[in-house]
Design an enzyme around this catalytic site. Structure first.
Site, PDB file in Angstrom:
ATOM      1  N   CYS A   4       3.308  -7.871  -5.387  1.00 50.97           N
ATOM      2  CA  CYS A   4       1.906  -8.233  -5.177  1.00 50.97           C
ATOM      3  C   CYS A   4       0.988  -7.337  -5.996  1.00 50.97           C
ATOM      4  O   CYS A   4      -0.118  -7.739  -6.366  1.00 50.97           O
ATOM      5  CB  CYS A   4       1.549  -8.168  -3.698  1.00 50.97           C
ATOM      6  SG  CYS A   4       1.907  -6.588  -2.919  1.00 50.97           S
ATOM      7  N   GLU A  24      -1.720  -9.354   4.234  1.00 53.41           N
ATOM      8  CA  GLU A  24      -1.542  -8.738   2.915  1.00 53.41           C
ATOM      9  C   GLU A  24      -1.081  -9.842   1.977  1.00 53.41           C
ATOM     10  O   GLU A  24       0.043 -10.329   2.086  1.00 53.41           O
ATOM     11  CB  GLU A  24      -0.510  -7.611   2.969  1.00 53.41           C
ATOM     12  CG  GLU A  24      -0.296  -6.948   1.619  1.00 53.41           C
ATOM     13  CD  GLU A  24       0.903  -6.027   1.594  1.00 53.41           C
ATOM     14  OE1 GLU A  24       1.566  -5.974   0.535  1.00 53.41           O
ATOM     15  OE2 GLU A  24       1.189  -5.389   2.619  1.00 53.41           O
TER      16      GLU A  24
END
Length: 692
Positions: free
Chosen positions: A499, A464
């Site tokens: 993110c 990720e």
């Protein structure tokens, strides 16, 4: 400064710290109280030596089947037994000096596989058990032993206050007795047989800390001095934990070395086999207990999180609340998605799918949301029957240790979840191990490196990674002020260190000016400062290096024609603070619109129509999220469906749901956490064709 941890005993504790005088400790050794009641596991990473103290009997279930025996206490302290076993194993793995006294002496034997004589009986208790005051008896010492080299004596007198003893028929692995009671042969001291891969160990049955002549008696003073010398000679690699709000060091932690990482891996390898046999229902109960502990200790945990990553205290509370919510969803749906599925059945054959654990996996986690990105991985991994080597970011190591502490308190076995402390070197060691899966959250550059290293192993590697998430405001929005406020929060929450934070904004030219004014007004209203102060929305950046990076983005944009509307520089104060920054008149020639910022900075660009917005939104190597604000759902979904991202938002942004998969595309990574997909990610699917 060296730190000596002394385990808590509820009786006569004061004798232990008083044994170490000011002259003994000097200016270079500090005593640390290790409380089993507070379950002070995180303190272990700060220590250079441990003293396991005396106290009531160890619960017999630790070494034999429980049965009543003479002089047994009315209540045992099983939490103390567990805590001190963790203290000992940590110290042993780190090759840290260990001194055991009385109960500590007995515990070491048990933890190495030995047993105890549960009661010495009338003759033995007459010689050894305290009766208002300590008894005294003679001992003989094994010539040539380390104990002999310290004390310089082959015999002498010691005190005594015990009714149990090490069973000479069941002495722990790699231990051997080096002193005995002269009258009845009770073992009075033990040490390691083979010291080639161990640290300092000495354990005695008597109480050197309260002998009447402790300052001159070689069985007390010499042991103490030798133990302190061993502590002074330790040379552990350390990791300084800084408070981003001040730049000051909070504490220093001992990082794992290759030898301790390998020992932890071996522990996990053994533990995973047993954990996989535990019923899913029982695993769920323990995970829910962990969530309950997060709730019960939320305020303390939030303060620790804020102190090491710099986010406002309320945002730390929010993160823990979010983690609890995700744990509840994952544990509440585990049975549904991990139970076997019968796909076909008739009188001849049954076809079944079963979900088996991967084995021992690495969870290399991030610092920006250590609870959230952590539970995305280690919770479904544990629910699925895996063991977890958890490497917290070096910027969130204290939180990583708190996670471990609460998992153990919740009943997760210590050989199923182990924290690996350190920076890149620790990560490299994990990559060398034959693990069964790697799950990383962090930057594209590091993720790409991990992937290339893991690929030859032919095991799952899920990454990720970062993003440059776009947001488009169409011309049909009705409440410009509300949209501007909501999208500003999406860009600047947690100082933009998300993110999925909004990293670039495109606004239809018809509403551009109004949106820009409302956006700047919203940002100007926020309070920036000490993250522990009430009302602060923007705290400190976690990493000092990001200050230079953000200033470079600002300067690059201004040199290429951007207009600075607010902010643009670091604050002139202690800590790592950067003003919330809004840039207009930006283009895709500027770093701020192409490179992940991961900070409180945003570029806002005017567009003529949807197609121009779509083209610009797609102009990226990342693919995590994208958002469209419009009153028309069809219009928004049409645009989102044409973008190569893992998540699409309509009239919202910077949002994660446990029920939906969290996944990236392109340089934002691959694989999924959360949802049913994120639960099954941690399993190997196996088909069974069962005839008969």
């Amino acid at each position: 400064m060296k730190r000596l941890g002394i385990t808590q005993t509820l009786t006569n504790y004061d004798f232990y710290p008083k044994w170490f005088t000011i002259n003994d400790l000097g200016e270079d050794i500090q005593l640390v109280h290790l409380s089993f009641e507070h379950f002070d596991l995180p303190l272990l990473a700060t220590l250079d030596g441990v003293l396991l103290t005396g106290g009531i009997d160890i619960y017999p279930g630790c070494y034999t089947h429980f049965a009543p025996y003479p002089n047994a206490p009315s209540d045992f302290q099983q939490q103390r037994d567990l805590f001190e076993s963790l203290v000992y194993h940590h110290a042993k793995r780190m090759k840290m000096p260990i001194l055991g006294i009385c109960r500590g002496h007995q515990l070491i034997n048990i933890l190495e596989g030995g047993k105890l004589i549960q009661d010495l009986g009338l003759p033995g208790n007459h010689k050894h058990r305290a009766d208002g005051k300590d008894k005294e008896h003679g001992i003989k010492v094994l010539e040539g032993s380390y104990f002999h080299s310290i004390t310089k004596q082959l015999q002498g007198k010691v005190n005594s206050a015990h009714h149990q003893a090490i069973d000479p028929e069941h002495i722990g692995k790699n231990l051997f007795p080096v002193a005995w009671s002269e009258e009845d042969g009770v073992i009075e001291a033990i040490e390691y047989k083979d010291t080639s891969d161990t640290g300092y160990l000495l354990a005695v049955q008597y109480h050197p800390e309260r002998m009447s002549d402790t300052c001159t008696h070689s069985f007390s003073e010499n042991i103490k001095k030798d133990f302190l010398t061993a502590i002074r000679q330790t040379n552990f690699m350390t990791l300084d934990i800084k408070n981003p709000a001040t730049g000051q060091i909070l504490t220093s932690l001992h990082v794992d070395q290759p030898s301790s990482i390998k020992k932890k891996y071996d522990l996990l390898l053994d533990g995973q086999k047993a954990w996989a046999k535990v019923s899913l229902e029982e695993r769920i109960i323990k995970i829910k207990a962990f969530a309950d502990l997060l709730e019960a200790e939320k305020e303390r945990l939030a303060e620790i999180l804020t102190s090491e990553v710099g986010k406002p205290l309320q945002q730390s509370r929010n993160e823990i609340n979010g983690a609890i919510s995700r744990i509840n969803w994952l544990s509440g749906n585990a049975l549904k998605y991990l139970s076997e599925e019968v796909m076909f059945q008739d009188e001849n054959i049954t076809e079944v799918i079963r979900y088996e654990p991967l084995g021992v996996i690495a969870n290399i986690s991030a610092w920006n949301y250590p609870y959230l990105v952590g539970v995305n991985v280690f919770i479904p991994a544990l629910l699925s029957g895996n063991a977890v080597a958890y490497k917290p970011s070096e910027y969130a190591s204290l939180t990583g240790l708190e996670i471990e502490r609460l998992l153990v308190k919740a009943g997760i076995p210590t050989n199923v979840f182990q924290v690996m402390l350190g920076g890149a070197e620790t990560g490299e060691e994990l990559l060398r191990l034959p693990l069964d899966g790697y799950f990383f959250t962090g930057s594209y550059k590091t993720g790409q490196y991990i992937y290339t290293k893991v690929a030859p192993k032919m095991v799952i590697c899920q990454c990720e990674l970062g993003g440059k998430d776009p947001l488009y405001v169409t011309d049909d929005i009705e409440n410009v002020g509300a949209v501007a406020a909501g999208t500003a929060d999406g860009a600047f929450y947690n100082n933009g260190q998300s993110c999925c934070a909004v990293e670039r904004i495109y606004v239809h030219e018809k509403v551009y000016d109004a949106y820009l004014d409302a956006f700047v007004k919203e940002v100007s209203s926020w309070k920036m400062g000490d993250p522990k102060e009430d009302g602060v929305y923007l705290g400190a950046l976690t990493r000092e290096s990001q200050l230079d990076f953000l200033e470079n983005q600002v300067q690059d944009a201004l040199q290429k024609g951007a207009v600075l509307l607010i902010g643009g520089k670091r604050l002139d104060r202690p800590g790592y603070y950067f003003e919330p920054t809004v840039l207009a008149n930006v283009t895709h020639e500027m770093m701020v619109m192409k490179e992940e910022s991961f900070g409180p900075i945003i570029g806002i660009m005017s567009v003529k129509n949807d197609e121009e917005a779509l083209k610009l939104m797609a102009d990226t190597e990342y693919g995590l999220t994208a958002a469209v604000y419009s009153v028309q759902r069809d219009r928004a979904e049409n645009l989102l469906s044409r973008l190569n991202t893992g998540t699409g938002y309509w009239n919202c942004c910077d949002r994660v749901s446990a029920a939906l998969p969290w996944s990236g595309r392109q340089q934002s990574g691959f694989g999924a956490t959360l949802s049913h997909a994120g639960i099954r990610t941690f399993t190997k699917v196996k088909g069974y064709h069962l005839r008969g």
